[in-house]
Every structure is written in structure tokens, then in C-alpha cells.
Write a protein that holds these residues in place. Structure first.
Motif, short mmCIF file in Angstrom:
data_model
loop_
_atom_site.label_atom_id
_atom_site.label_comp_id
_atom_site.label_asym_id
_atom_site.label_seq_id
_atom_site.Cartn_x
_atom_site.Cartn_y
_atom_site.Cartn_z
N ARG A 123 0.89 -1.58 -0.27
CA ARG A 123 0.28 0.36 -0.07
C ARG A 123 0.67 1.22 -0.10
NH1 ARG A 123 -4.11 -3.14 2.65
NH2 ARG A 123 -5.82 -3.15 2.15
N SER A 128 -1.35 -3.15 -5.89
CA SER A 128 -2.41 -3.15 -5.61
C SER A 128 -2.34 -4.99 -5.45
CB SER A 128 -3.48 -3.03 -6.24
OG SER A 128 -2.73 -3.45 -7.48
N ALA A 364 -8.58 -1.54 -2.22
CA ALA A 364 -8.02 -0.26 -2.05
C ALA A 364 -8.61 0.74 -0.28
CB ALA A 364 -8.98 1.54 -2.89
#
Length: 364
Positions: A123, A128, A364
Motif C-alpha cells: 500500500r 495492489s 483500495a
């Protein structure tokens, strides 16, 4: 065993020492020991064993790849480690990692804080996708898991269930095959002769021992760059790697620093002078240890000329003069890479273990 009491475990970065004998090398050396213990426990053999000097030589070169790790300690005891590999190219989109808990300490929840370090690192870097591998014995019984490729399977064992519980999906299965170097070489010699006759005059075989001779550096860089694009990847995310002569030279220097002897058998495409296929065999300082096959590739536009057979057979025959005490060669291939597995099986490679490739896409 009971769940881990997190308040008695410390997660600390793994220091990259100047040498394996340096005062701060203890945790790094323990990381190598645990990696070997995990391979032996899960695969059932020691053909994947690494020496501390070998891994340290890799970690001390951070020019093209960032390598970092974290250790879980209870007091001075290293219970488990996670090591990460991240491309230094600006478009890197994945972190590859190995999370290894010392087998006597499994089942204590150590995977959670170590995996948390991988996700935090991803992160912070804006990445991702994280990917890892599990090893499995070839004779495992019980329920099986198949990847979306439809090729191969692994047992639905404790390690596989742990990956699923942590949000990973199985994307590919690889076969770890071994070849007996102590057997009769005449079948390999015949295969090489027949394959060279099929390839024809547009292709010429060459061999060398690392470092790469200057006249082949550019062509070898091109072939190495195709490894990330021309091999089956299943559902994994693989960043295209860019290679030039300078990167080949850095790699050669790193292999030397790792204490590795590396033999390369290649086929040149005579009209262009490029490397159309190559195979690499490597061994560390122990002359009686297992040989590792590194890359093997036939560039897509040159397939169908038996070049894979040429480079594999030529290198196996040459290897007998380089490492005559090594008893076997160990290699990995994706199960859907049927063409290369056909070559392996014809030469005499047999399955030794299997690997599951796992992917997780972070929210996310």
C-alpha cells in the motif's frame, strides 16, 4: 497449538549484513535456515536448499530488485520470516513474497503479522497485487485444488487453506522436476544430435560459463527480457522486465557474489545474431549439492525448431564436466507449459514436488 500471543512476539526488519559472519547477521542466517526447513518439510526433499552466502549475494545487490524482509521473534528466537522481491522499474505492479514459518511454530497465527507487513509495504508503494507460492509433496492424498488454467492441481492441505483464509486465489500450478545426472548420457546425446539436425543452418549452438562473453551480451539481454513475456503466467501479474547489456553485467556480478557457477547453453539465430533460446544450470559452493536450472526459454518467434531440446541437452552434457559430483538437476515449469514438460519428460526428468502460485488483490 494455541493462537499466538501477539504481545510476546516482535516483528523486526531483517538487516542485510556485510557478511554471514558479521555481528548483525544472525537473523539473516536464521531466515535462510527457516527457508530451507520449510522447503524440506513441505516438498519432502532438500533439492531447493540455499546457503546463507548464496542468498546474501542476492540481497546485497539492490540495483534492479528491492529485497527486504521481516522476522517474527519471541525473545531471541526467530519463529518465522517474510521476504519480499519488488522490481525497481517505475511501473512495478506487484510484490512477490515468501512467508515462511519455522515448521515447529506453525499454527500459532504468525502468518498474520508477517502478511500485514507485506500488505503495508504494498500500500505504501501504491501496489495492489501481492503474490506468493506454496510447496507440496507429489504423493499427497485427499482433496485437490485446481487453478483456472485447468492444468495441474495441488492438495487442499493446511498451507493451501491458510492462503485461502488470507484472501488469496490459486492462479497456477508448477511442477518441480528432477533429472538424475548419474545415469547413462547416451539418450541425451541422441536427442541433441536429432534436434540439431532438425534446427538447420539458421541456428548455431554456443555455450559459456558466466560471466557472459562480450559478443553475446546484447543478444542474451534480449532473450532475458522475453522471459517475462513469453512464458505461461496463468492468472498471475508479471511485470515486463527491460534488459540491456549493463543489466546482464550486473546480473553476472551478482551471480559471482552469490558463489554460483553458472553454465549457459544458447542457440543463436544466425541471420540476426540474436539469442533465440537459452538454458542455465547453476550450483553453489557444495560440489555434491543439487544443481538448479534457472531460466529456460525459446523466444516465441523461434519455436517449432526443437531449440528447447538443443539447449537443455547441450547444457546437461556440458554440466557433467563442470559439476561431476552433482547428483541431480532441479527445475520448475508451469503445468500448462506442456511443450517444455514434454521435452523434460523425454530427457528423463521426473516430478519431485509441486508449487501453487497464489495472488491477492488488495482493497483500495
Amino acid at each position: 497449538m494455541s493462537e499466538l500471543a501477539v504481545d510476546v512476539v516482535t516483528i523486526s526488519p531483517v538487516v542485510v549484513p556485510a557478511s554471514v559472519d558479521a555481528p548483525d547477521a544472525r537473523v539473516f542466517v536464521e531466515m535462510v535456515r527457516i527457508a530451507n526447513a520449510v522447503c524440506l518439510h513441505d516438498a519432502g526433499h532438500d533439492y531447493l536448499r540455499e546457503e546463507p552466502e548464496e542468498m546474501l549475494g542476492m540481497w546485497q545487490d539492490q540495483a534492479d530488485w528491492t529485497q527486504l524482509g521481516f522476522a517474527a521473534l519471541r525473545g531471541e528466537t526467530v519463529l518465522g520470516v517474510v521476504k519480499m522481491l519488488i522490481s525497481n522499474q517505475p511501473d512495478a505492479s506487484t510484490i512477490e513474497f515468501d512467508l515462511m514459518v519455522d515448521p515447529p511454530h506453525r499454527g500459532q497465527g504468525l502468518d498474520k503479522p508477517l502478511l500485514a507487513e507485506v500488505e503495508r509495504e504494498a500500500r505504501e508503494r501504491g501496489i495492489s497485487t501481492i503474490q506468493t507460492w506454496t510447496l507440496h509433496r507429489p504423493d499427497a492424498v485427499g482433496d485437490r485444488l485446481e487453478p483456472p488454467t485447468g492444468w495441474g492441481s495441488i492438495p487442499d492441505d493446511a498451507e493451501a487453506r491458510l492462503q485461502q483464509a488470507n484472501g488469496f486465489t490459486l492462479e497456477q500450478v508448477e511442477r518441480n522436476s528432477v533429472f538424475d545426472l548419474t545415469g547413462d548420457p547416451s539418450p541425451v546425446e541422441r536427442m541433441l544430435h536429432d534436434a540439431e539436425a532438425t534446427a538447420g543452418e539458421d541456428y548455431r549452438s554456443v555455450t559459456w560459463t558466466s560471466p557472459t562473453p562480450p559478443e553475446y551480451v546484447e543478444g542474451f539481454a534480449y532473450a532475458l527480457s522475453r522471459m517475462s513475456t513469453d512464458t505461461p503466467q496463468g492468472g498471475l501479474v508479471v511485470d515486463e522486465q527491460r534488459w540491456d547489456a549493463a543489466r546482464v553485467e550486473r546480473r553476472d556480478a551478482r551471480l559471482k557474489a552469490q558463489g554460483l557457477t553458472v553454465s549457459v547453453a544458447a542457440v543463436l539465430h544466425v541471420p540476426t545474431g540474436r539469442v533465440a533460446a537459452y538454458n542455465e544450470l547453476a550450483i553453489a559452493d557444495d560440489p555434491a549439492g543439487a544443481t538448479q536450472q534457472f531460466g529456460t526459454l525459446v523466444v516465441k518467434e523461434h519455436r517449432g525448431h526443437r531449440l528447447g531440446t538443443i539447449v537443455k541437452c547441450a547444457n546437461l552434457l556440458r554440466w557433467r564436466t563442470i559439476a561431476p559430483q552433482s547428483p541431480r538437476v532441479s527445475t520448475f515449469n508451469a503445468e500448462e507449459n506442456r511443450h517444455m514438460l514434454d521435452i523434460n519428460e523425454a530427457i528423463g526428468f521426473v516430478p519431485a514436488s509441486y508449487a501453487g502460485a497464489w495472488k491477492k488483490v488488495l482493497e483500495a
